[in-house]
Enzyme design. Structure first.
Site, PDB file in Angstrom:
ATOM      1  N   ASP A 351      11.491  15.432  -9.614  1.00 38.28           N
ATOM      2  CA  ASP A 351      11.759  14.929  -8.272  1.00 38.28           C
ATOM      3  C   ASP A 351      11.878  13.395  -8.304  1.00 38.28           C
ATOM      4  OD1 ASP A 351      11.742  15.265  -5.276  1.00 38.28           O
ATOM      5  OD2 ASP A 351       9.900  14.093  -5.477  1.00 38.28           O
ATOM      6  N   GLU A 387      16.504  14.598 -10.735  1.00 37.15           N
ATOM      7  CA  GLU A 387      17.083  14.295  -9.434  1.00 37.15           C
ATOM      8  C   GLU A 387      17.355  12.786  -9.484  1.00 37.15           C
ATOM      9  OE1 GLU A 387      16.161  15.155  -4.746  1.00 37.15           O
ATOM     10  OE2 GLU A 387      14.542  14.318  -5.956  1.00 37.15           O
TER      11      GLU A 387
END
Length: 711
Positions: A351, A387
């Site tokens: 993330d 990401e």
């Protein structure tokens, strides 16, 4: 209970500074905690009823690590720490021994956090805010760490080790996947044990995906403001313990449940990928609680501003983990290796991964963390997915990660959505995205699989909602519609939300098939959002992070409906084609001509069969084209070559379009798959194929008499 009521234990020995955490060796437990700036560390022992029964000063301090060995401690022992040192927020230090702290290396967490003012290192409401010092004991409101026995018999467990070019990812939430499944025992729903059930695993295997990517399963915290509104942090991007599975996901009392789950998923031939959040923790900014890192060594674990009372907030959550610090970097690396070596997971999706590569001078693909992972003999061999963005300076880094990394490709998402919505000027980029986004990834030996293609993900609309809503509908989140993106590139096709209009529902179903086909026929690594295979809806909520209820739980009755079964069958056919035809999952970028200069690997054609020229690519009104993929060569198909040409015809316009296929010797074109409803598509007398508005048809050219039509 005051410290005076606890006597120093004569049982404690010096122990070792390595490994960090609480380590059971069969005779006792070694405790080791990193803190550069602490002056004293107390180990707090609790009984199973949660009462603190002993407080022991760790006797040794070696290389910034406090440690001690307790010979009569056993697996199951509950513990925590109290760390002494300066409480000087203006200097970046927030030590407060009145606050019980979780071990960053705890392998199991028992109980849940109970929000109370005592959890904060300062006195809430005090005029000096976080400069004040709170003396209340936080232990009654804190979960406990538990010593674990790591022994587990893995038996025949073998990692599937699926090659990148064959990988198809299925992104799912553990609870969302299992809470409403009728064939999962009620006591197992929402837990790791749910993924030991044949019903769920059979669905994934039959669908044709190869990897299950789970939203965060690390122990995390529900924000107080969500609990006050009757909500919770469903997605779990609020980690507190990076080695421990979330207690709510366990239906048993030991972490062996997670290992059993992994073994079952592997036995089904699927990989397990974890979505991990090493960019921040649940402790928030200077006004957040003191739960672990903040009280252990705030100045070492977090990136602090020029005024060290405050935190750098590149995550939007209040704090940013500091991977330029050796202790923090070691913790993250140890955590990742633990999940691979001890828990047998096959990879990670990171993330806000730009933060992990941000050095003091900005993002660096050869920064401390990036280089540490790349050279690590364990981590460099598993799947690593970034990401590639955050909200910090220079935060958007798509295509800039180091070799060995794959990246979420949001440009694929946005282009495919825009093309099928009917936006102009999309064809040139669509061709690039369909071929693996070489403009972003074709450097340093990276391959098309580095592009993780997706149309939908947990964050945003589901596929059904993408074709059913013009606007987000997040009222249930209690934020007056301020949360969630307004740039959804969606289209409701004539009605906002569910409708009984047969025409609208027909075109919505076709548009879902168009986007699924664009995703699963593209070069790169496709990622499918759980439930999209049978048109799951979240009622237009595009930010369902706080909805742990039927809104986000997969409705398996929908999967069993005629429309759901039809869409699932379509996805299965697409993935069957992807496996069968190596042209659709090449391990290298496709060039206009092959290396020998004989024939074409790929040709882009206008609907009239002529090659696309510069003017065609720049025609903002053009919405139709065809892709001719030449027959695979022997060296490209070691597992059984398919010597067939493929023709992919795309008509994203709102009008019918005739296509003229190329002539391939004496071969005939046959339909492999089509997004069109009704009767099978046929060529006219002249061999032309007429596609209705908004449709995809894939043809195969073969010499033999046997049709290879997939339906």
């Amino acid at each position: 209970m005051s410290a005076r009521q606890f006597a120093q234990s004569s049982r404690l020995r010096g122990g070792r500074p390595f490994p960090l955490g609480a380590t059971w060796d069969g005779l006792g437990v070694n405790f080791a905690l990193y803190s550069r700036h602490a002056t004293k560390v107390e180990l707090c022992l609790f009984n199973e009823r949660g009462r603190e029964v002993e407080r022991i000063v760790l006797p040794e301090y070696t290389d910034e690590i406090w440690h001690g060995y307790l010979p009569d401690a056993r697996p199951g022992q509950r513990y925590g720490y109290r760390v002494h040192g300066p409480y000087a927020p203006e200097a970046g230090h927030r030590f407060n021994p009145n606050k019980l702290l979780l071990d960053p290396y705890a392998k199991q967490i028992v109980g849940q956090l109970k929000w109370a003012p005592a959890l904060f290192g300062y006195t809430i409401g005090h005029k000096d805010k976080d400069l004040s010092f709170d003396k209340r004991d936080s232990a009654p409101y804190m979960p406990r760490c538990a010593v674990v026995d790591p022994a587990f018999t893995w038996g025949r467990d073998t990692a599937p080790a699926t090659p990148w070019e064959d990988t198809v990812i299925y992104e799912a939430h553990l609870r969302g996947l299992s809470m409403l499944h009728p064939q999962v025992p009620e006591q197992a729903r929402g837990s790791f044990s749910a993924l030991k059930q044949d019903a769920l695993l059979d669905h994934l295997r039959q669908l044709g995906v190869t990897a299950l990517e789970l939203l965060p399963i690390h122990a995390h915290v529900d924000d107080q403001h969500l609990l006050e509104r009757g909500l919770r942090n469903y997605w779990g991007y609020n980690t507190l313990a990076f080695f421990a599975p979330e207690p709510r996901f366990m239906s048993t009392s030991t972490i062996a449940e997670f290992k059993q789950m992994v073994a079952c998923v592997h036995d089904a031939g699927l990989e397990v990928i974890l979505d991990v959040v090493y960019n921040h923790t649940a402790e928030g900014n200077e006004l957040g609680p003191t739960l672990s890192f903040k009280g252990i060594d705030n100045a070492s674990y977090y990136r602090l501003a020029d005024d060290p009372r405050y935190y750098i907030n590149d995550t939007g959550t209040g704090n940013t983990f500091d991977l330029t610090n050796a202790g923090a970097l070691r913790m993250v690396m140890d955590s990742l290796r633990y999940w691979v070596q001890d828990m047998h997971v096959d990879g990670f999706r990171f993330d806000l991964a730009t933060i992990l590569g941000r050095e003091r001078a900005g993002f660096d693909p050869s920064g401390s963390f990036m280089d540490a992972v790349r050279q690590d003999p364990v981590l460099s061999q598993v799947k690593l997915i970034a990401e590639p963005w955050d909200i910090g300076p220079g935060g958007y880094q798509l295509g800039q990660f180091a070799p060995g990394w794959a990246e979420w490709n949001d440009r694929f998402r946005d282009n495919v959505r825009a093309l099928w919505r009917g936006d102009g000027g999309q064809l040139a980029e669509f061709a690039t995205r369909l071929m693996g986004s070489a403009d972003l990834f074709n450097h340093k030996g990276r391959r098309p699989a580095a592009s993780v293609n997706f149309v939908t993900a947990h964050d945003g609309f589901t596929l059904n909602d993408l074709v059913s809503y013009n606007d987000k509908h997040n009222e249930a989140n209690g934020e007056d519609g301020r949360d969630g993106s307004d740039n959804n590139i969606s289209f409701n096709h004539g009605a906002e939300g569910p409708t009984d209009d047969e025409g609208i529902n027909t075109i919505r179903a076709r548009q879902m098939r168009n986007m699924l086909a664009s995703l699963l026929l593209a070069q790169g690594t496709p990622m499918l959002l759980a439930g999209d295979e049978f048109a799951r809806s979240q009622g237009g909520n595009n930010n369902a992070y706080c909805q742990d209820n039927p809104l986000t739980w997969i409705d398996w009755q929908q999967a069993a409906s005629p429309a759901g079964r039809q869409q699932s069958l379509f996805v299965r056919r697409l993935l069957s084609l992807r496996r069968r035809y190596p042209q659709l999952r090449r391990g290298r970028f496709l060039d206009a001509r092959d290396e020998q200069g004989e024939g074409y690997d790929v040709r882009w054609l206008r609907p009239d069969g002529q090659p696309m020229e510069d003017g065609d690519w720049h025609d903002g009104e053009a919405r139709s084209l065809a892709l001719h993929l030449g027959a695979a060569r022997q060296e490209d198909t070691p597992r059984g070559p398919e010597h067939a040409h493929l023709l992919l015809m795309f008509n994203a316009s709102h009008a019918p379009q005739a296509f003229v296929p190329p002539l391939i010797d004496d071969e005939h074109w046959r339909v492999l798959i089509s997004t069109i409803d009704g009767a099978p598509l046929q060529a006219d007398a002249e061999g032309h194929w007429s596609l209705p508005d908004r449709a995809i048809v894939v043809l195969s050219s073969r010499r033999n008499r046997h049709s290879d039509t997939e339906g």
